[in-house]
Scaffold this active site. Structure first.
Site, PDB file in Angstrom:
ATOM      1  N   MET A   1       0.846  -1.201   0.000  1.00 14.74           N
ATOM      2  CA  MET A   1       0.000   0.000   0.000  1.00 14.74           C
ATOM      3  C   MET A   1       0.883   1.253   0.000  1.00 14.74           C
ATOM      4  SD  MET A   1      -3.384  -0.935   2.107  1.00 14.74           S
ATOM      5  CE  MET A   1      -2.713  -0.813   3.736  1.00 14.74           C
ATOM      6  N   GLY A   2       2.165   1.099  -0.369  1.00 13.23           N
ATOM      7  CA  GLY A   2       3.057   2.258  -0.445  1.00 13.23           C
ATOM      8  C   GLY A   2       3.563   2.683   0.918  1.00 13.23           C
TER       9      GLY A   2
ATOM     10  N   HIS B   1       9.437  -3.493   3.455  1.00 13.83           N
ATOM     11  CA  HIS B   1       8.971  -3.755   2.094  1.00 13.83           C
ATOM     12  C   HIS B   1      10.170  -4.080   1.184  1.00 13.83           C
ATOM     13  CE1 HIS B   1       5.634  -0.863   3.390  1.00 13.83           C
ATOM     14  NE2 HIS B   1       4.955  -1.930   3.030  1.00 13.83           N
TER      15      HIS B   1
ATOM     16  N   LYS C   1       4.781 -10.115   9.033  1.00 13.77           N
ATOM     17  CA  LYS C   1       4.282  -9.026   9.883  1.00 13.77           C
ATOM     18  C   LYS C   1       2.750  -9.125   9.971  1.00 13.77           C
ATOM     19  CE  LYS C   1       3.847  -4.674  11.487  1.00 13.77           C
ATOM     20  NZ  LYS C   1       2.772  -4.082  10.799  1.00 13.77           N
TER      21      LYS C   1
HETATM   22  P1  AMP Z   1       1.517  -2.958   3.461  1.00 10.79           P
HETATM   23  O1  AMP Z   1       2.060  -1.938   2.536  1.00 10.79           O
HETATM   24  O2  AMP Z   1       1.581  -2.566   4.888  1.00 10.79           O
HETATM   25  O3  AMP Z   1       0.189  -3.509   3.016  1.00 10.79           O
HETATM   26  O4  AMP Z   1       2.519  -4.183   3.358  1.00 10.79           O
HETATM   27  C1  AMP Z   1       2.833  -4.792   2.126  1.00 10.79           C
HETATM   28  C2  AMP Z   1       3.526  -6.103   2.410  1.00 10.79           C
HETATM   29  O5  AMP Z   1       4.697  -5.857   3.173  1.00 10.79           O
HETATM   30  C3  AMP Z   1       2.664  -7.056   3.255  1.00 10.79           C
HETATM   31  O6  AMP Z   1       2.848  -8.374   2.768  1.00 10.79           O
HETATM   32  C4  AMP Z   1       3.218  -6.872   4.642  1.00 10.79           C
HETATM   33  O7  AMP Z   1       3.048  -8.022   5.454  1.00 10.79           O
HETATM   34  C5  AMP Z   1       4.672  -6.645   4.332  1.00 10.79           C
HETATM   35  N1  AMP Z   1       5.338  -5.938   5.436  1.00 10.79           N
HETATM   36  C6  AMP Z   1       4.956  -4.781   6.017  1.00 10.79           C
HETATM   37  N2  AMP Z   1       5.799  -4.457   7.015  1.00 10.79           N
HETATM   38  C7  AMP Z   1       6.724  -5.453   7.069  1.00 10.79           C
HETATM   39  C8  AMP Z   1       7.849  -5.716   7.905  1.00 10.79           C
HETATM   40  N3  AMP Z   1       8.197  -4.894   8.900  1.00 10.79           N
HETATM   41  N4  AMP Z   1       8.571  -6.825   7.674  1.00 10.79           N
HETATM   42  C9  AMP Z   1       8.222  -7.681   6.675  1.00 10.79           C
HETATM   43  N5  AMP Z   1       7.172  -7.493   5.856  1.00 10.79           N
HETATM   44  C10 AMP Z   1       6.432  -6.393   6.057  1.00 10.79           C
END
Ligand code: AMP
Length: 280
Positions: free
Chosen positions: A29-30, A36, A149
Site C-alpha cells: 500500500m506504499g 517492504h 508481519k
Molecule cells: P503494506 O504496505 O503494509 O500492506 O505491506 C505490504 C507487504 O509488506 C505485506 O505483505 C506486509 O506483510 C509486508 N510488510 C509490512 N511491514 C513489514 C515488515 N516490517 N517486515 C516484513 N514485511 C512487512
C-alpha cells in the site's frame, strides 16, 4: 523501471514479455520502508522480473479515519524501488481497480478470518481477499510475496489460493524490525516522539512470552502480557492471542504436535500497531 497506472497498459507490457521468465509480485500500500524493500530484494533474487503494486485498498479499511490518514509518499517509494532494481511498478487508481463499485467480495476462509484482526477489524479480510485476487488476475505472477508481519493475512491468502486453485505460489517473508525491535510499519511515521519511544515495548514483551512459553501455561503467558500494558499509559493493548499457526484458532492448552505464534495489537493513541512472534 517501468511504471504503469492502468490494467491495459501493464497487461500489454507483460504480454510481450518472455513467458518463461518467472514473475515475482509484491503487493503493497506504499509508504515503503526497509521491511517492504527486504521483500522486494528477496523477490528479485528468486525471479527474473519483479512487480510491486502500490495501492491503498479502500475496502480493507474498517476505519475511514485510518484510510484518510494513511501516509502517501509515492515519489519517494518509486525512488526506493528503483534503487532496489525493481522492474515494474503498478500504481492503479481506485476507479481503475473498482470500476463498478467500491465493494468487497465475500470469501470463505474456513474461519481463519474470524479471530484476531478479523474480530477487531470487521470486513478487513474480505477487502484483502478482494484486492489480492484482483491483482493476481491482472498480473498473473508465478510467485507472490507477503510479510509475516501480517501473519494472519499471509495464511488467509494461502487459503484463498488453495480454495480457488490459483496458479501462484505464496512466499512468506520474515518480519523486518527497527534496531530497537519495533516491527517496521508505514503507520510508525504517524507516532509521536513519546509513542515511538514506548513502542519497542511491544516486541520486548513478545520476546518475554517466547521465553516463558515452554515452561508456563498459555493463560500465564497472556496474563503477563496484559499486566505489562496495564501499567503503561501510552500503549493500550487491544488483544494478545496465542494461536495455532495453521488454523489460527486461539490455543487454550499446548499440544506438542502443534506450532504456535503469539499475536498482539496495541493502540498508541489512535494508531494501531500489530506484531507477532514464533513461539516454537
Ligand atoms: P503494506 O504496505 O503494509 O500492506 O505491506 C505490504 C507487504 O509488506 C505485506 O505483505 C506486509 O506483510 C509486508 N510488510 C509490512 N511491514 C513489514 C515488515 N516490517 N517486515 C516484513 N514485511 C512487512
Amino acid at each position: 523501471m517501468k511504471v504503469f497506472k492502468t490494467i491495459d497498459s501493464i497487461q500489454n507490457y507483460l504480454s510481450i514479455n518472455d513467458k518463461n521468465k518467472s514473475l515475482g509480485f509484491v503487493p503493497t500500500m506504499g509508504a515503503l520502508h526497509k521491511g517492504h524493500l527486504s521483500i522486494v530484494n528477496k523477490a528479485k533474487n528468486e525471479n527474473s522480473i519483479v512487480i510491486v503494486s502500490i495501492f491503498i485498498n479502500p475496502t480493507q479499511f474498517n476505519n475511514t479515519d485510518d484510510l484518510n490518514k494513511y501516509p502517501i509518499t509515492l515519489e519517494n517509494d518509486l525512488k526506493m524501488l528503483e534503487t532496489e532494481h525493481c522492474d515494474i511498478v503498478f500504481v492503479p487508481s481506485v476507479n481503475e481497480i473498482y470500476s463498478k463499485s467500491i465493494k468487497s467480495d465475500d470469501f470463505d476462509f474456513d474461519g481463519l478470518d474470524k479471530v484476531m484482526e478479523g474480530e477487531f477489524r470487521e470486513g478487513h479480510f474480505d477487502g484483502v481477499g478482494t484486492i489480492v485476487k484482483k491483482l493476481f488476475e491482472i498480473i498473473q505472477p508465478d510467485y507472490a510475496y507477503f510479510g509475516e508481519k501480517d501473519f494472519q493475512q499471509l495464511q488467509i491468502i494461502r487459503k484463498m489460493v488453495e480454495k480457488n486453485n490459483l496458479p501462484v505460489k505464496i512466499i512468506g517473508c520474515e518480519i523486518y524490525r527497527e534496531d530497537d525491535g519495533l516491527a517496521m510499519s508505514s503507520r510508525n511515521t504517524r507516532l509521536s516522539a513519546k509513542q515511538r519511544n514506548e513502542a519497542p515495548l511491544i516486541y520486548k514483551t513478545l520476546l518475554k512470552a517466547v521465553k516463558l512459553f515452554p515452561e508456563k501455561d498459555i493463560d500465564f503467558v497472556k496474563n503477563m502480557v496484559k499486566k505489562v500494558f496495564e501499567t503503561n499509559d501510552t500503549l493500550v493493548l487491544e488483544y494478545i492471542e496465542i494461536a495455532d499457526i495453521e488454523t489460527l484458532n486461539p490455543a487454550l492448552i499446548k499440544n506438542k504436535d502443534n506450532k504456535y505464534r503469539a499475536f498482539i495489537a496495541v493502540f498508541a493513541g489512535e494508531i494501531r500497531l500489530i506484531d507477532n512472534v514464533d513461539l516454537n
